[in-house]
Write a protein that holds these residues in place. Structure first.
Motif, PDB file in Angstrom:
ATOM      1  N   THR A 175     -25.437  65.563   4.111  1.00  0.00           N
ATOM      2  CA  THR A 175     -26.544  64.672   4.458  1.00  0.00           C
ATOM      3  C   THR A 175     -27.596  65.410   5.278  1.00  0.00           C
ATOM      4  O   THR A 175     -28.807  65.237   5.057  1.00  0.00           O
ATOM      5  N   LEU A 179     -31.395  65.835   3.879  1.00  0.00           N
ATOM      6  CA  LEU A 179     -32.555  65.355   4.629  1.00  0.00           C
ATOM      7  C   LEU A 179     -33.498  66.497   4.983  1.00  0.00           C
ATOM      8  O   LEU A 179     -34.724  66.341   4.936  1.00  0.00           O
ATOM      9  N   ASP A 206     -27.490  57.376   8.958  1.00  0.00           N
ATOM     10  CA  ASP A 206     -27.169  57.208   7.540  1.00  0.00           C
ATOM     11  C   ASP A 206     -25.804  56.535   7.403  1.00  0.00           C
ATOM     12  O   ASP A 206     -24.829  56.936   8.039  1.00  0.00           O
ATOM     13  N   TRP A 208     -23.633  56.677   5.162  1.00  0.00           N
ATOM     14  CA  TRP A 208     -22.572  57.532   4.626  1.00  0.00           C
ATOM     15  C   TRP A 208     -21.946  58.424   5.699  1.00  0.00           C
ATOM     16  O   TRP A 208     -20.879  58.999   5.483  1.00  0.00           O
TER      17      TRP A 208
END
Length: 404
Positions: A175, A179, A206, A208
């Motif tokens: 992630t 990003l 986030d 996740w």
């Protein structure tokens, strides 16, 4: 469920400028707390704090928002007052709610299988604040309560939170880089700055990444570090073996560090550093059993990896200086841990395991590079009147490159 009792108690506690000096057998606790109206002084008594601590520690049916409100109140008070000295014959014991009540409460809540992420976070913050202030007295309170009844439910729970964090490391790394790739282009086009701290905030929000973020691994490791800080041999031994069915958090922390190393990126270097800080406190004293246990893990190889780690230059971060500093601290702490592992060791086993893991040739190359930098005549920061530096210059200049 006790909700009504809780609400009445909290309404009493949060009234601005509340004065409870007329409560028999209680002394007021004064706390300055920033509020929306520019700041309000809250006063409430030890008697009310004791009631709140007991309610939170014994009532498991409270709604999560109520529990977290109560924990935040307790954290504000704990952060504002010193950890009490043990009671004496001529001094009334009015702070037992803080000395033993709060540690018992956080142990109870964190040991529960129903402990929510926010409850865990608040409890860890309270425990860290107490241990920061009280150290040995606070450590003794936690040790007495943790060993009470011969169970180790708290350590089991903390290990489960670290396991949960371990399972979320890869997702967090993916992630972070996803990003970074998305926003790097936008920042270049619009003239904005791309920062590590900004990407961390985005990654943590986030959905996740909730598995890692909700486990609060950094705070768990900091809590374990403070439990052992100051060469607390009893707690160091307890972290490895509790008797009966033991939870070995010493070697588990090394294994967790191995997982972090496989997912290392600019946003996780500080977590790796916190792991090393915790491991240092597990062995410094020294605690030979913990030293021996750790060199049988991947730890020496991990420290060798950190010593030679280089910066990831894929993205141009505005706060790159922070990344550089984080890596330097990681390497410095790795050296400190290596020194702690061989502290007062009088048998060849531990040094042999460490030497086998270290790339000695690369270590010597680094030492030679530092030697050349130290003796560089262009070093304008050197103090000509520094006698110790002059002796060191002469000693280093007389010898050749470091060799095995």
């Amino acid at each position: 469920s006790g909700g009504g009792e809780f609400e009445r108690l909290v309404q009493t506690l949060v009234k601005p400028t509340l004065d409870l000096r007329d409560c028999k057998g209680s002394q007021p606790v004064e706390v300055d707390e920033d509020a929306e109206d520019g700041g309000t002084q809250l006063e409430f008594s030890d008697m009310h704090m004791e009631a709140l601590v007991n309610l939170l520690g014994s009532n498991h049916e409270l709604a999560a928002p109520l529990r977290q409100t109560g924990l935040r109140l307790i954290r504000n008070v704990v952060e504002a007052i010193p950890f009490p000295e043990p009671p004496s014959a001529d001094v009334a014991d009015t702070r037992d709610w803080l000395r033993t009540g709060v540690p018992r409460m956080v142990i109870t809540l964190m040991s529960s299988k129903k402990c929510e992420d926010e409850t865990l976070h608040e409890c860890l913050q309270i425990a860290i604040s107490i241990l920061d202030k009280g150290q040995r007295r606070a450590q003794a309170a936690f040790y007495s309560l943790m060993t009470e009844g011969g169970h180790n439910r708290l350590l089991i729970s903390l290990r489960e939170h670290l396991v949960r964090a371990e399972q979320g490391l890869v997702t967090y790394m993916d992630t972070f880089y996803r990003l970074a790739g998305t926003y790097a282009t936008q920042c270049d086009r619009r003239g904005y700055a791309l920062s590590i701290s900004g990407l961390e905030d985005l990654a943590r929000s986030d959905v996740w990444c909730r598995q890692l973020v909700g486990a609060h691994a950094g705070e768990v490791l900091r809590f374990l570090q403070l439990l052992c800080e100051g060469h607390n041999r009893e707690m160091q031994e307890y972290m490895r073996k509790q008797g009966g069915t033991s939870v070995d958090l010493v070697t588990f922390t090394a294994d967790f560090l191995a997982s972090v190393s496989r997912c290392i990126h600019p946003g996780s270097v500080r977590l790796a550093s916190q792991c090393i800080d915790t491991l240092i406190e597990f062995v410094q004293n020294p605690c030979y059993a913990n030293q021996r246990a750790l060199v049988d893990t991947q730890l020496p190889h991990l420290l060798n990896l950190f010593l030679h780690m280089e910066e990831d230059s894929t993205y141009k971060f505005a706060d790159r200086a922070r990344y550089t500093t984080d890596l330097e601290e990681l390497k410095t702490k790795s050296v400190t841990l290596l020194l702690s592992l061989v502290e007062k060791v009088d048998d060849p086993f531990i040094p042999a395991r460490i030497l086998k893991a270290l790339e000695i040739d690369r270590v010597l190359e680094s030492m030679d590079m530092l030697r050349e930098q130290y003796l560089d005549p262009r070093d304008l920061d050197a103090d000509p009147d520094d006698e110790a530096a002059e002796i060191a210059d002469e000693d280093l200049s007389e010898r050749g490159p470091f060799k095995l």
